[in-house]
Design a protein around this motif. Sequence first.
Motif, PDB file in Angstrom:
ATOM      1  N   LEU A  41      57.610   4.878 -83.137  1.00  0.00           N
ATOM      2  CA  LEU A  41      58.946   4.817 -83.722  1.00  0.00           C
ATOM      3  C   LEU A  41      59.866   3.926 -82.885  1.00  0.00           C
ATOM      4  CD1 LEU A  41      61.008   5.786 -85.812  1.00  0.00           C
ATOM      5  CD2 LEU A  41      61.442   7.782 -84.346  1.00  0.00           C
ATOM      6  N   ALA A  42      59.775   4.061 -81.574  1.00  0.00           N
ATOM      7  CA  ALA A  42      60.586   3.224 -80.688  1.00  0.00           C
ATOM      8  C   ALA A  42      60.224   1.753 -80.855  1.00  0.00           C
ATOM      9  CB  ALA A  42      60.384   3.661 -79.236  1.00  0.00           C
ATOM     10  N   ALA A  77      56.556  -5.056 -79.647  1.00  0.00           N
ATOM     11  CA  ALA A  77      56.536  -3.819 -80.430  1.00  0.00           C
ATOM     12  C   ALA A  77      55.133  -3.219 -80.484  1.00  0.00           C
ATOM     13  CB  ALA A  77      57.053  -4.093 -81.841  1.00  0.00           C
ATOM     14  N   PHE A  78      54.115  -4.063 -80.644  1.00  0.00           N
ATOM     15  CA  PHE A  78      52.734  -3.570 -80.614  1.00  0.00           C
ATOM     16  C   PHE A  78      52.409  -2.952 -79.247  1.00  0.00           C
ATOM     17  CE2 PHE A  78      51.638  -6.420 -84.299  1.00  0.00           C
ATOM     18  CZ  PHE A  78      51.107  -5.416 -85.093  1.00  0.00           C
ATOM     19  N   GLU A  79      52.891  -3.592 -78.194  1.00  0.00           N
ATOM     20  CA  GLU A  79      52.625  -3.065 -76.849  1.00  0.00           C
ATOM     21  C   GLU A  79      53.300  -1.719 -76.641  1.00  0.00           C
ATOM     22  OE1 GLU A  79      52.674  -4.512 -72.178  1.00  0.00           O
ATOM     23  OE2 GLU A  79      53.429  -5.844 -73.750  1.00  0.00           O
ATOM     24  N   LEU A  80      54.526  -1.594 -77.127  1.00  0.00           N
ATOM     25  CA  LEU A  80      55.236  -0.323 -76.985  1.00  0.00           C
ATOM     26  C   LEU A  80      54.547   0.780 -77.786  1.00  0.00           C
ATOM     27  CD1 LEU A  80      57.606   1.270 -75.918  1.00  0.00           C
ATOM     28  CD2 LEU A  80      59.007   0.372 -77.778  1.00  0.00           C
ATOM     29  N   ALA A  81      54.064   0.451 -78.977  1.00  0.00           N
ATOM     30  CA  ALA A  81      53.399   1.450 -79.818  1.00  0.00           C
ATOM     31  C   ALA A  81      52.103   1.956 -79.195  1.00  0.00           C
ATOM     32  CB  ALA A  81      53.122   0.864 -81.201  1.00  0.00           C
ATOM     33  N   SER A  82      51.486   1.141 -78.333  1.00  0.00           N
ATOM     34  CA  SER A  82      50.205   1.522 -77.725  1.00  0.00           C
ATOM     35  C   SER A  82      50.362   2.074 -76.312  1.00  0.00           C
ATOM     36  CB  SER A  82      49.272   0.302 -77.685  1.00  0.00           C
ATOM     37  OG  SER A  82      49.821  -0.722 -76.878  1.00  0.00           O
ATOM     38  N   VAL A  83      51.590   2.437 -75.931  1.00  0.00           N
ATOM     39  CA  VAL A  83      51.876   2.734 -74.538  1.00  0.00           C
ATOM     40  C   VAL A  83      51.134   3.969 -74.004  1.00  0.00           C
ATOM     41  CG1 VAL A  83      53.900   4.167 -74.994  1.00  0.00           C
ATOM     42  CG2 VAL A  83      53.756   2.878 -72.865  1.00  0.00           C
TER      43      VAL A  83
END
Length: 443
Positions: free
Chosen positions: A323-324, A363-369
Amino acid sequence: MQPPQEPAQRRDGLSNILRNLAWILGGKGFGAVCSFFYLAILARSLGLKDFGHFSLIFGTAQALVAVAGFQTWQTLVRFGAQPVLENDQPRFGRLIWFCTSADILGAVTGCMIAALLYFGFAEILELNPEFTTMGFLFACALMWSRLTTPSGIVRVLGRFDVGMYIEAIIPTGRLIASGIILWTGASVGKFLFAWAFFDLLSAACYWIAASRLAPEAFHRKHFGHWQAMFAENEGVRGFFGVTYMATSLDAAVRQGPLLAVGLFLGTSAAGLYRLADQLAQGVKQFAVLIARAVLPEFAIAQMADESHRFETLVRRVTRIAALAGVVVLLAALFLGEPLLVLIGGDDYARGAVVLVPLAVGAAFELASVSYEPTLYSTGYAGHALRVRLLAIAVLVIAILGFVSFGPVGVGWAVALAMSVFYFAMSVTVWMILRQLRRKAAAA
């Protein structure tokens, strides 16, 4: 023989993650405000070309840190969680000294590589002679300031408040120094000196804080017991090697595109790319901060809780991160160009088209954190490495194919690589969680 120590009370995973993240974001929120102003001073006072020189020197130093240095904080969190839970100070101390020795070895090696790069291959790499010595000294300073053992101690002990205060030194110092440099006359050398000085000051404070938080574990009597340390921490060699490779590959993804822009498209293009990337890096840095808050709790939850509780924690963190990722992507898309112009001036307005693909990748990197901490805490760090190798291969091929389109082409290469990383990681993590669930059911 000493009586066994009472284990610490079970920690509430998500609430601890959110508390840790609140402390981290408190410091980083302050840092973000400071960075907005000092980045504007840096970009406007140096101009596009000299800002490009600064960016390439800084990016090269960060790449050298990743190649020669070790992210020992991950090893401390992964293998230090159990001795901290059990209050086993000698075991924790042996692990601390192992990580400290690795950090020092990495710094010395990094300085040697930097000397070879700047003084041995300067002409072959067409490095600007004016910045050769300057770049070497800055790389060495960054090498010694980025030792991560003390931050690992702070994190595994759950003292993120201490880390917040220490890490606030860097943005505060950079902001003050930028104002002084603007007043006295801007130059690349002055900014590099200021950046290096406050990085080193922050590192010194981290070492002092870590030694005071764990005085018994930090005692010199625990140094050198390598055989006992390896016996107590089964799998530490493999984990250490895998996390080193993963960090190096991550640095290639972060710094490689900037260096490729400088190599293929010139210094001014590198300056343009760097400012756009700096805004996208804010999202990436947010992902790193979440990982720092998540890994200690994942490591402890994996040991202390049932498998279904651990999986629930992973799922909840993943949903929050996804979501972030959507929110920050939308913010970057709609506010990117005004921010670029506000920070750097009209010369940097062209960077808005570069920011779009970089924001997608971020955004992809944040979603996979939550994925890498999940694999690290469950003993499947090798899977994370294989996915990173896949992503770096995609990145290299895409940069070579898209660089003819200019900085925006390199930006889309980054977005493509991070999308592959996200989907491959998603499949890997959910397969591992299903496997753990089956093992728990069989037991």
